[in-house]
Scaffold this motif. Structure first.
Motif, short mmCIF file in Angstrom:
data_model
loop_
_atom_site.label_atom_id
_atom_site.label_comp_id
_atom_site.label_asym_id
_atom_site.label_seq_id
_atom_site.Cartn_x
_atom_site.Cartn_y
_atom_site.Cartn_z
N ASP A 61 -6.36 11.71 -3.10
CA ASP A 61 -6.91 10.35 -3.18
C ASP A 61 -8.09 10.32 -4.14
N ASP A 65 -15.52 4.86 -5.05
CA ASP A 65 -16.15 4.41 -6.29
C ASP A 65 -17.67 4.60 -6.28
N SER A 92 -10.61 3.36 -11.92
CA SER A 92 -10.28 2.15 -11.13
C SER A 92 -10.98 0.99 -11.83
N THR A 176 -1.40 7.75 -6.64
CA THR A 176 -2.74 7.15 -6.73
C THR A 176 -2.99 6.67 -8.17
N GLU A 179 -1.08 3.45 -8.87
CA GLU A 179 -1.60 2.29 -8.12
C GLU A 179 -2.99 1.86 -8.61
N GLN A 180 -3.89 2.83 -8.78
CA GLN A 180 -5.30 2.44 -8.99
C GLN A 180 -5.79 2.62 -10.43
N THR A 181 -5.19 3.53 -11.17
CA THR A 181 -5.72 3.81 -12.52
C THR A 181 -4.89 3.13 -13.61
#
Ligand code: AP5
Length: 223
Positions: A61, A65, A92, A176, A179-181
């Motif tokens: 994960d 942040d 992110s 991950t 989805e986030q980067t």
């Protein structure tokens, strides 16, 4: 007119960001700031941040942040006056916003975000074959093997596998990333800052392509 380079390396785990960063540092003499390396150093030294970060890293994960932003801003403040090469940050949208605000506050601007991209199957194979020494020199058992078995060519230290390079953790890191980067690709493209590189090419080809693009960017800046 400024010729400083403020660069971000973006891309999935194992696409070759660290590999290219080593070459670009030699080319441009830029301070290299890699959040993954910094976090692993905190884990190794048993700091409070390291203890908090380890559980996220071991699961594949992102570390929260607020922890990462605080850590990185201090380093940019300290080392980034004449440009920087960021690897693994931002990862992110909140991290990208925080970086943008900091850069603007200091009256500077990003030069480019260098996306080194490769499909999941390719990066899985690369990461499982990756070996590193404790000084961060990176090899691959097949694509970039050391001259002597299990010892670093540059410092002689033993080569080991990273804790989060097990196949199950790599799959989670990839999920991950998507989805986030990955939203940062559009984020920087919309701002006219994205430059794309095919990470499936050889290390030398990717490097030549990045250097050519950076040379053009510097030239455009001088015109
Ligand atoms: P981090 O250390 O940043 O790992 P990563 O982004 O997953 O990237 P890697 O270091 O795995 O890959 P790379 O692209 O540098 O590939 P390399 O050049 O080594 O992050 C680790 C963890 O820390 C995260 O999961 C997260 O928990 C945390 N973290 C870090 N930053 C964070 C942030 N900002 N916010 C929150 N959490 C954060 O190459 C891979 C292998 O392939 C090597 O063996 C290499 O020799 C080989 N290779 C490279 N290029 C080529 C090529 N062109 N052809 C053939 N082989 C190649």
């Amino acid at each position: 007119m400024s010729s400083e380079l403020n660069l971000i390396l973006l891309g999935p785990p194992g696409a070759g960001k660290g590999t290219q960063a080593a070459r670009l540092q030699d080319d441009f003499n830029l301070p290299y700031i890699a959040t993954g390396d910094m976090l692993r150093e905190h884990v190794k030294n048993g700091t409070e941040l390291g203890t908090q970060a380890k559980e996220y890293m071991d699961r594949g994960d992102l570390v929260p942040d607020d922890l990462v932003i605080e850590m990185i801003m201090e380093v940019i403040e300290e080392k980034g006056d004449d440009g920087f090469l960021l690897d693994g940050f931002p990862r992110s949208v909140p991290q990208a916003d925080a970086l943008g605000e900091e850069i603007e506050r200091r009256g500077r601007r990003l030069t480019a975000t260098l996306l080194v991209d490769a499909p999941d199957a390719c990066v899985l194979e690369r990461i499982t074959g990756r070996r590193m020494c404790s000084n961060g020199h990176v090899y691959h058992v097949e694509y970039d093997p050391p001259k002597h078995d299990n010892a670093c060519d540059q410092c002689g230290k033993p080569l080991t596998q990273r804790d989060d390079d097990k196949p199950e953790t790599v799959k989670k890191r990839l999920a991950t990333y998507h989805e986030q980067t990955e939203p940062l690709i559009d984020y920087y493209d919309d701002r006219g800052l994205l430059r794309r590189f095919d990470g499936t090419r050889s290390q030398g080809e990717v490097h030549d392509h990045i250097r050519a693009v950076l040379a053009t960017l510097r030239l455009e800046e001088r015109l």
